[in-house]
Structures are given as structure tokens and as C-alpha cells.
Design a protein around this motif. Sequence first.
Motif, PDB file in Angstrom:
ATOM      1  N   LEU A 276       0.864  -1.176   0.000  1.00 45.30           N
ATOM      2  CA  LEU A 276       0.000   0.000   0.000  1.00 45.30           C
ATOM      3  C   LEU A 276       0.900   1.225   0.000  1.00 45.30           C
ATOM      4  O   LEU A 276       1.682   1.437   0.930  1.00 45.30           O
ATOM      5  CB  LEU A 276      -0.914   0.007   1.218  1.00 45.30           C
ATOM      6  CG  LEU A 276      -2.021   1.076   1.193  1.00 45.30           C
ATOM      7  CD1 LEU A 276      -3.012   0.778   0.064  1.00 45.30           C
ATOM      8  CD2 LEU A 276      -2.754   1.158   2.525  1.00 45.30           C
ATOM      9  N   VAL A 289       1.087  -5.427   3.054  1.00 46.78           N
ATOM     10  CA  VAL A 289      -0.256  -5.629   3.596  1.00 46.78           C
ATOM     11  C   VAL A 289      -0.508  -7.122   3.759  1.00 46.78           C
ATOM     12  O   VAL A 289      -0.271  -7.908   2.829  1.00 46.78           O
ATOM     13  CB  VAL A 289      -1.333  -5.003   2.679  1.00 46.78           C
ATOM     14  CG1 VAL A 289      -2.717  -5.216   3.270  1.00 46.78           C
ATOM     15  CG2 VAL A 289      -1.063  -3.518   2.473  1.00 46.78           C
ATOM     16  N   MET A 307      -8.017   1.223   3.981  1.00 45.45           N
ATOM     17  CA  MET A 307      -7.963   0.006   4.782  1.00 45.45           C
ATOM     18  C   MET A 307      -7.914   0.346   6.260  1.00 45.45           C
ATOM     19  O   MET A 307      -7.334   1.364   6.662  1.00 45.45           O
ATOM     20  CB  MET A 307      -6.730  -0.836   4.410  1.00 45.45           C
ATOM     21  CG  MET A 307      -6.772  -1.475   3.044  1.00 45.45           C
ATOM     22  SD  MET A 307      -5.329  -2.542   2.751  1.00 45.45           S
ATOM     23  CE  MET A 307      -5.713  -3.191   1.118  1.00 45.45           C
ATOM     24  N   ASN A 311      -1.041  -1.987  12.698  1.00 49.06           N
ATOM     25  CA  ASN A 311       0.323  -1.819  12.206  1.00 49.06           C
ATOM     26  C   ASN A 311       1.220  -1.521  13.413  1.00 49.06           C
ATOM     27  O   ASN A 311       1.663  -0.392  13.619  1.00 49.06           O
ATOM     28  CB  ASN A 311       0.389  -0.694  11.179  1.00 49.06           C
ATOM     29  CG  ASN A 311       1.729  -0.616  10.478  1.00 49.06           C
ATOM     30  OD1 ASN A 311       2.590  -1.473  10.663  1.00 49.06           O
ATOM     31  ND2 ASN A 311       1.914   0.420   9.680  1.00 49.06           N
ATOM     32  N   LYS A 316       4.359  -3.660   8.646  1.00 45.63           N
ATOM     33  CA  LYS A 316       3.337  -4.469   7.969  1.00 45.63           C
ATOM     34  C   LYS A 316       1.973  -4.099   8.511  1.00 45.63           C
ATOM     35  O   LYS A 316       1.769  -4.020   9.725  1.00 45.63           O
ATOM     36  CB  LYS A 316       3.590  -5.964   8.146  1.00 45.63           C
ATOM     37  CG  LYS A 316       2.490  -6.842   7.534  1.00 45.63           C
ATOM     38  CD  LYS A 316       2.830  -8.314   7.551  1.00 45.63           C
ATOM     39  CE  LYS A 316       3.871  -8.631   6.506  1.00 45.63           C
ATOM     40  NZ  LYS A 316       4.028 -10.105   6.344  1.00 45.63           N
ATOM     41  N   LEU A 317       1.034  -3.891   7.595  1.00 48.47           N
ATOM     42  CA  LEU A 317      -0.341  -3.584   7.967  1.00 48.47           C
ATOM     43  C   LEU A 317      -1.176  -4.857   7.858  1.00 48.47           C
ATOM     44  O   LEU A 317      -1.261  -5.451   6.784  1.00 48.47           O
ATOM     45  CB  LEU A 317      -0.916  -2.505   7.042  1.00 48.47           C
ATOM     46  CG  LEU A 317      -2.403  -2.183   7.210  1.00 48.47           C
ATOM     47  CD1 LEU A 317      -2.660  -1.507   8.563  1.00 48.47           C
ATOM     48  CD2 LEU A 317      -2.898  -1.286   6.076  1.00 48.47           C
ATOM     49  N   ALA A 319      -4.571  -5.962   7.560  1.00 48.00           N
ATOM     50  CA  ALA A 319      -5.858  -5.343   7.226  1.00 48.00           C
ATOM     51  C   ALA A 319      -7.008  -6.179   7.769  1.00 48.00           C
ATOM     52  O   ALA A 319      -7.027  -7.404   7.620  1.00 48.00           O
ATOM     53  CB  ALA A 319      -5.985  -5.191   5.713  1.00 48.00           C
TER      54      ALA A 319
END
Length: 608
Positions: A276, A289, A307, A311, A316-317, A319
Motif C-alpha cells: 500500500l 499488507v 484500509m 500496524n 506491515k499492515l 488489514a
Amino acid sequence: MALVNAAIIESELNIFDIVCGDDILDKMLEQCLCNRLQGGEIVLEWVAFSTTKGGLKLSLNTLEQFEHEVLNKKYKAKPGVAKREESHNRTRDINSLHDLIKAEEEEESLLDSYSTPAKGSQKRALTTPEHPQSKRSAALIASPGLLLCPASFSPSATPSQKYSQRGGRGEVVSTFGAVQGTRWAGRKGQTNGVQLELLEGSEDSLINNYKYMFQRLRDVRNVLTEKIEELGEVLRTNFNIEEFSPVSLPAQDSVTVLGQVCCDSNGKLNAQSVLLEAGPDQGGRQVPVDLSELRDYSLFPGQVVVMEGMNTSGRKLVASKLFEGVPLPFYSTPIKQEMDMDIPDVPEQLMVMVACGPYTPSDGLTFDPLVDLINVIARDRPDVCILLGPFVDSKHEQIEKSLVTETFDAIFSRCVGSIVEGTKGVGCRLVFVPSQRDVHHHFIYPQPPFILPDLSKDDAKRVTLVPDPCTLLIEGVTFGLTSTDILFHMGAEEISCASGSDRFSRILKHMLTQRNYYPLYPPVEEVNMDYEKFQGYGQMPLSPDVLIVPSELRFFIKDVIGCVCVNPGRLTKGQVGGTYGRLLIQRSAPSIEGKRVSPCVAGQVVKI
């Protein structure tokens, strides 16, 4: 890569005594196009897969399993452009040049026959004013064949046997709306009063050629940043989001982020390679992501999304929620009412015919499919006929091998001239849309309209030249048009985990919610995008009532969030005939409950 069609796949299957229906052949053809495979290659892959699975039967369900377990893993980024470029650019020897020169000398006497029939047809039409409907129409209907006689622009071409022996002529293969008892015909000579114009007017539309190949990377970045900011503001307002957090900022609570989907490499996007990328206001960074907690999603490179997730490390997210885009409103105009309420002014239905090139079979430059289409126009007498390119296909074998004996512009002029002359007795409005595959035209997107300086004043009144893409307004009904195969391009890049939805509907919904005609970024290699012009001329000013998206993939006509989307197919598919579309439209007011009523009354996709 050589052209692949259902007949080749069927013949390869017959070698292994495998019998299947048309739906399975269409599905395998779609898999060939998406994975750049030949007909023989996909059959061999299927036989190997079926053998390892204990002799699986060939069906749509097993093909889905085959695509998931074999094709998606093995053919993610198979190069298919080098061979085509090599064959296109190879050096010719002296023998081939000698053959071409000899062929041109033999063709000189043959080309002299083109001028005589055209003059004869005009003379006959002018000498029968007392019967304009019968004799004039008959003379004009014959003129396309005469203009294109001997129907070939290369000395070695012969009429396509497979096209002339095709079956199912006039068969309806896809329907929409109330088609029972529908009369497919125009308004009988009232087409001069049809209101047809570009929605945004000539001042705000792409109507002239422009200089390209001068854009800077900084300008491209500015266009993409503005897209993220504009769509982000729409999403923030629609979902009542207070503010967006930077994508790379560590946080122990759930955050809401805005950005553009992209891939972590040059390969095909997959669930493990999603990044993202935020705009400058959100830090301008990229973050991987994790999609494992999302039940349903559909993503593609270039998509602007919001989203919500965790995090904690900033690296790193994870979601947990995906906010979908919001489409633009539809066009609305008040319908005039008569002073006498007993006699309301109900707009008449209009018939719109849509066809997309190529207009010649792949085994020769014979325009037999085009002549058949003109005969259909003369029979059904539509009010508007929208013709999309390619008219002179750059992917045609004889054009790639330089076997034609006329210039590309001359072939195009003769092709368009036959259409204009052949429909003069019908009087329908003609709309010409260029294509990226038109070898004689500018190879840039957005693409400026054709230029036809030789049109007479009477013909110019009923011919409309539009760019690709564009939004047309026909009697108060908006049509979105693009000849670029966005379905094929996005279909090869989109990833999804969605139940109960088909890929075509998802892609079309993305176009409407991303609010432009080519939301994919980066574009495929064969699309040369000018982003400054795209920002001005490639956006949707509103959600069109009808969206025309011709593609190599299977034809369809369906409703997607209120917009009637049509893939009329191509008029020719390889060496055999293809399909075209026809629509009945009627501008109408919303119902009493305030619910919008689609102006598209009925639609069909028909075999030529």
C-alpha cells in the motif's frame, strides 16, 4: 504469439478423444489469453493435470481447479512480447523484397478497378430520384462490396473459407431486459433529429492531435498523487472517517490508512506481494499488507483504497476491513411534459448498434464481415451505429509481414468510405472510435479521434468522430466508450477472494468506483499512457447509463450497480465470424418511489 481460437483448442482436444461444449471451450480460450498459452500447450497441461488427479473429467469446475493449481503458479509472468517483436522487426532478404516488387507490379491493373464501381453507384443513385427508397437503397447497399472489390488489399489473399462456412448466423447469444416481442428497428428515417454529442462539449474534450513522449516522471507522480487525494476525500466523506493515519507509523490501536495498491516486484500481483503506497500527505511510504483477515477482497495495481487494521511495528499492515469506492451519480435531465396531462410526452425508443473490429478474418484482408454488417444495418435501420476499431489491425498477419500493396491510410479511407456509402440510404448516425491496434493512427492513450478530410458536407452531418475513451450523450442517455481491452488487462492482474461474484462484474465495478476508463497502474506494455492528458480526458465525468467495453474475452451484457455494461465481442474472431451488440434505449424519469430506472430497455449480443 499466434492467434488462438476455440477451433484450435477443440482440434487439440480431439487428439485425446476429449469432447466438450462451447462453454468449456470459451473458458479454455480465456485461460489461453490470460496466461499467453497456445491451444496445444493448454491441452497438454490439462492432460497432465488430469492424469495426476486420477483422470479428472473436463468441466467448468475442474477447469477452475486446474487454473488455480497449475496456471496461476506456473504462468504468472510468461514473456509473450519478444517473439511478436522479433517477427515484426526481422530483416527481409532480397528474395522476399523481389517477390513484393513483383506483386506490386501485378497489382497495378487490379487496383484500377476500384474507382469505376464507386462512380457507377453514385450515378445510379442520382438518376432515380422518383424511387429513393428502393432503387437508391439497393445501389448504395451494393456499393460497399464494389468499393472493397476485389475485397482484398494483398495479391495473395483469397476469401476466407471458414468465415463463409460459419454457422449460427443471426443467433442471439446474450440478452438483457425485456426482449420478448421486442421489435429491433430504428425510428424509420427520423435519425436526422437524433441528438448526439460529446457530454463535455468540444471545448473540454480531446478533439485534436497532440504531442506526446514529453512527459516527465515528476508529472506522472503528480497525477497519481492527485488521484489518491481526490478519491481519498470521497471515501473519507462517504464513510465518515475523521482522518487518515500515516501507513508506516507504528500504532497499538487500529488505524485507518489511505493509499494505492501496488506490487512488491515486476511480476503478477498476489496475496503475498501486496503493498500500500500512501500519498505525500500520509508520508509517501510503502508498507506490505497482510490480507489473511479479510474475508472478501478484490484488488489490482493502481487501485485507490482505504484500509483499516493494525500496524504495530510500522513494517506491515494487517488489514481487517476494506472500504470500497463510491461511483459517481448518473446523468439526469428533466423530461418535458405536455401542457395537456392526458397526453404525456413519452420519448421514443432508439436502437443503437455496436460493433468492434477487426473487420477482416485473420487469414486474409477480405472485408466480408464488414459487408455483412452493413447489410445488417440496412435491414434493421438503427438510429445510431457505434463502430470501434481496429479498422486496420496492426496484429493482422499480413500487415505484420508487410504483404499489403496500399498504404494503411488508403485502406482505412476505403473501409470507412464503404461504411458511409453503404449506410447512406439508411441515414443512421455513425460514430467512429479509434483503437490502439489501428496501425495508421496515433499509438497513444488517450487517443485522439480519426481525421476524415474527404467527407462531403452531407456525410459529415451524420458522422461523429470521437476519441478513445469518451462519454457520449445520445438523446439524454450517456454512453461510456473505450476500445482498449481493459477487461483483459485488468483480468490478468486482479486478485480476489470473493464469493458469489464473477470477474467481469468485479472489474467493471472497479472502473465505475475508481471513476476512470483505465484504472490500472502501471499499464500493460502495449498501452502508451500520457498521464497529463489522461487526467484531463480519461476520467469519467459521471457514471454512464451504458458502458461499452469490447474485449477478447467472452461477450456479455449485464447490469453493474445500475450501469448496463456491454462487451459486444469482436466482429471477427480469428478466421470465423464474431458478434455485435444492439440496444434499445429510452430516456425515462425516476419512478414514484424515487428509484432510478435504467434507460436501457433491452439489449442483445448477436452472431454476425
